[in-house]
Enzyme design. Sequence first.
Site, short mmCIF file in Angstrom:
data_model
loop_
_atom_site.label_atom_id
_atom_site.label_comp_id
_atom_site.label_asym_id
_atom_site.label_seq_id
_atom_site.Cartn_x
_atom_site.Cartn_y
_atom_site.Cartn_z
N HIS A 110 -13.94 5.89 7.02
CA HIS A 110 -14.15 4.96 8.12
C HIS A 110 -13.94 5.70 9.44
CE1 HIS A 110 -14.52 1.10 10.08
NE2 HIS A 110 -13.52 1.48 10.86
N GLN A 179 -15.09 16.71 13.83
CA GLN A 179 -13.67 17.10 13.81
C GLN A 179 -12.87 16.40 12.71
OE1 GLN A 179 -11.84 16.80 17.68
NE2 GLN A 179 -13.41 18.04 18.65
C1 GAR Z 1 -20.06 7.57 9.29
O1 GAR Z 1 -19.60 7.70 10.62
C2 GAR Z 1 -19.09 6.76 8.48
O2 GAR Z 1 -17.75 6.98 8.81
C3 GAR Z 1 -19.51 5.35 8.84
O3 GAR Z 1 -20.91 5.41 8.85
C4 GAR Z 1 -21.33 6.72 9.26
C5 GAR Z 1 -22.33 7.25 8.28
O4 GAR Z 1 -22.88 8.46 8.71
N1 GAR Z 1 -18.99 4.40 7.90
C6 GAR Z 1 -18.57 3.18 8.26
O5 GAR Z 1 -18.65 2.77 9.40
C7 GAR Z 1 -17.97 2.36 7.14
N2 GAR Z 1 -17.32 1.19 7.65
P1 GAR Z 1 -23.58 9.48 7.70
O6 GAR Z 1 -24.62 8.67 6.91
O7 GAR Z 1 -24.22 10.49 8.57
O8 GAR Z 1 -22.55 10.06 6.78
#
Ligand code: GAR
Length: 213
Positions: A110, A179
């Site tokens: 998260h 980070q």
């Molecule tokens: C990430 O920032 C993850 O932490 C967030 O969605 C993004 C996905 O990016 N998850 C949430 O907000 C869950 N509540 P990615 O597809 O590039 O990994």
Amino acid sequence: MLRVVVLVSGGGTNLQAIIDAVAAGSVTNVELVGVLSNNKTVKSLERARKAGIPAVSVSPKDFADREDFHRALLAAVDGFRPDLIVLAGFLVAVPRQMLQRYEGRIINIHPSLIPSFCGVGYYGLRVHERALERGVKVTGATVHFVTEGMDEGPIIAQKAVYVEEGDTPEILQRRVMEQAEWVLLPRAIDDIANGRIRMEAGKCVSTRQVEAR
Ligand code: GAR
């Protein structure tokens, strides 16, 4: 070898960080056995296929109701016979049946320091928008075990990231990913795969705590 399935909804940069860490040997004892997306046309599926990992999509649009979708989702996950399910930007609420079947074996990343900016409605870029609106000076990311309450499961690891003057939600999101998220998530998988961390009686226990008892 821990059989790991990664569930995604979007771009899959966290998935890529896991793939790279396994390839580089900084995550050991792990076999990435599958990637599942609730979207058909996401970059994540391409990333998985490029790495030779079986990738499937199960879209709610293809089912008459939520129940049918949940059943298909669970069947697809079961088909991979996972030891660990990793939610890497998976923006669908995990069905209760999956939570019960895989209790203590689902983790999530998260993009905030839980319990700030989490729960229903806090996902993706929105989290960073709210953090900037509130004017926090420090944010970060959290990896946690998944239990019934949204973002309420036991915390495995957190990493703080500074907000900087002039940050936009997009800039902050990128910094938190670079980070914190891309570091924390592979490390948590490695810790679980090598028996250093597990969920027990609703808490995250590390080997050191277990030995101390
Ligand atoms: C990430 O920032 C993850 O932490 C967030 O969605 C993004 C996905 O990016 N998850 C949430 O907000 C869950 N509540 P990615 O597809 O590039 O990994």
